[in-house]
Enzyme design. Structure first.
Site, PDB file in Angstrom:
ATOM      1  N   SER A 197       0.533  -1.824   0.110  1.00 12.04           N
ATOM      2  CA  SER A 197      -0.396  -0.074   0.127  1.00 12.04           C
ATOM      3  C   SER A 197       0.539   1.191  -0.187  1.00 12.04           C
ATOM      4  O   SER A 197       0.156   2.082  -0.193  1.00 12.04           O
ATOM      5  CB  SER A 197      -0.906   0.147   0.889  1.00 12.04           C
ATOM      6  OG  SER A 197       0.215  -0.013   2.682  1.00 12.04           O
TER       7      SER A 197
ATOM      8  N   HIS B 191      -5.441  -3.961  -2.342  1.00 11.51           N
ATOM      9  CA  HIS B 191      -5.704  -2.343  -3.339  1.00 11.51           C
ATOM     10  C   HIS B 191      -5.120  -3.249  -4.469  1.00 11.51           C
ATOM     11  O   HIS B 191      -5.124  -1.976  -6.184  1.00 11.51           O
ATOM     12  CB  HIS B 191      -3.824  -1.439  -2.602  1.00 11.51           C
ATOM     13  CG  HIS B 191      -4.019  -1.232  -1.667  1.00 11.51           C
ATOM     14  ND1 HIS B 191      -4.726  -0.081  -1.295  1.00 11.51           N
ATOM     15  CD2 HIS B 191      -3.794  -1.775  -0.366  1.00 11.51           C
ATOM     16  CE1 HIS B 191      -4.638   0.331  -0.613  1.00 11.51           C
ATOM     17  NE2 HIS B 191      -4.328  -0.732   0.790  1.00 11.51           N
TER      18      HIS B 191
ATOM     19  N   LYS C 285     -12.137  -0.303  -1.313  1.00 16.37           N
ATOM     20  CA  LYS C 285     -11.924   0.277  -1.624  1.00 16.37           C
ATOM     21  C   LYS C 285     -11.226   1.148  -3.167  1.00 16.37           C
ATOM     22  O   LYS C 285     -12.353   1.837  -3.370  1.00 16.37           O
ATOM     23  CB  LYS C 285     -10.224   0.138  -2.017  1.00 16.37           C
ATOM     24  CG  LYS C 285      -9.556   0.526  -0.639  1.00 16.37           C
ATOM     25  CD  LYS C 285      -8.134  -0.355   0.153  1.00 16.37           C
ATOM     26  CE  LYS C 285      -7.196  -0.044   1.531  1.00 16.37           C
ATOM     27  NZ  LYS C 285      -8.378  -0.695   2.252  1.00 16.37           N
TER      28      LYS C 285
END
Length: 388
Positions: free
Chosen positions: A176, A204, A238
């Site tokens: 990240s 992610h 996300k």
């Protein structure tokens, strides 16, 4: 009783004190922050789905149908048909036999190691693994071993010497703070040779990497058919733009996690409206390839525009584009310089990143335009004193 006044003052003196900003309105490329309009490069809403009309409509319809709370833990009466449908869709989307829906990624990463391991077992972590994996490893009671970042050869050496009956290797898929990728195919092969499970945290990469955004395992060509020892953890707050997380993998392993992960068992289930919104997000992720293509185009534009600056942009195939500044104070000063120009890009300092690698963590969104990125490039070049 300890007084933390001096401790807080020391954090501030080291440029390590954190400050919350108050954001008004909906998430997007432009945010109102502390009353000021800012071009934002700090969100994890990589595909720009947090305000997608189809997802919002699904959430509203689910609120009308289910209300706003699950009212109980999933193992009592909080697991509804919206949660069940989402789990089936997540399993199909990731190509795994089964999925289990957690309240968030941190809770998943705390619960999974504790369900699988205990005293006498061993867990191996990549040195740059997320804090949630580190905390989960510590809570499990297993022996914790850390291997150098992305060093599969070193991991194989320590696995070969490990005598524990149960072994788990855990790693981020996309790191990240650096934006680089774990060598998942190699890690899966090493774990298979030494009888270890592999837990992949794809917070992610889910939605961003792989065919139709199916994640980092798909991107690396690791399939459930040939890697039943791999557990896949993805987050839905996300790229999916909603909230929650899930673990997917072998049906027996996932069943055991459901039976033993305390962070699943002893917490109220997420509201059904979030599960319904996440289901809608999966459909958009699968359909809208242009969003991933836009991220690739913007990243290439940024790389070209910052090539001759005194700060180093780390290579990353993802929406995370870290600009290494070095010391804490200059990184925070650069962040402030951008804020004064109406651009919000966060400075990340130790202990989140290693000492001497403070950085701006530039996060791209599919809703950014080339003009947005050009504005950021111009501001950074101006701050560096480089001619346009």
């Amino acid at each position: 009783m300890h007084d933390f006044t001096q401790d807080l003052a020391e954090l501030a003196a080291q440029s390590l004190a954190r400050t919350r900003r108050v954001v008004a309105g909906a998430q997007g490329p432009v945010l109102e922050v502390d009353g000021q309009a800012c071009l934002s490069f700090c969100s994890n809403d990589y595909l720009g789905l947090s305000n997608h009309p189809d997802i919002v409509a699904s959430c509203i319809a689910a609120a009308d149908q289910y209300g706003v709370g699950a009212a109980a833990s999933a193992l009592i009466s909080g697991h509804g048909d919206a949660h069940e449908q989402l789990e089936r869709e997540l399993a199909a989307f990731t190509g795994q036999p089964r999925a289990l829906y957690f309240s968030n990624g941190y809770m998943a990463n705390l619960g999974i190691p504790c369900a699988l391991l205990g005293a006498g077992d061993t867990i191996f972590l990549d040195r740059l693994s997320h804090a949630s994996l580190i905390d989960g490893a510590r809570l499990s009671g297993a022996e914790l071993r850390v291997f150098p970042h992305n060093d599969t050869a070193r991991l194989e050496q320590v696995l070969a010497r490990c005598k524990s009956a149960r072994k788990l290797v855990a790693t981020d898929a996309v790191f990240s703070m650096d934006g680089d990728l774990a060598p998942l195919a190699e890690l899966a092969a090493v774990c298979a040779r030494h009888g270890a499970w592999l837990l992949v945290d794809d917070a992610h990469g889910f939605g961003v990497l792989g065919p139709q955004g199916r994640g980092s395992l798909a991107h690396a060509g690791v399939s459930a058919l040939h890697a039943p020892h791999v557990l896949y953890m993805g987050t839905l707050g996300k790229a999916a733009g909603v909230a929650g997380a899930f673990v997917a993998g072998d049906a027996t392993l996932v069943e055991w996690i459901m039976q033993r992960a305390r962070t699943y068992m002893f917490t109220t289930a997420n509201p059904p409206l979030l599960a319904a919104a996440a289901s809608a997000a999966l459909r958009v992720i699968e359909r809208d390839e242009w969003r991933r293509e836009r991220l690739r185009e913007l990243a290439a534009q940024l790389t070209l525009g910052l090539a001759d600056l005194p700060w180093r942009l780390l290579p990353s195939p993802t929406a995370i584009q870290p600009l290494i500044v070095g010391d804490n104070a200059p990184a925070r000063a650069l962040m402030q310089s951008l804020r004064e120009q109406g651009i919000w890009t966060p400075a990340i300092c130790p202990p989140t990143v290693p000492k001497g690698t403070a950085r701006l963590r530039i996060s791209l969104s599919a809703l950014h335009t080339p003009a947005h990125v050009e504005r950021l490039i111009d501001a950074l070049r101006q701050a560096a004193g480089v001619r346009q």
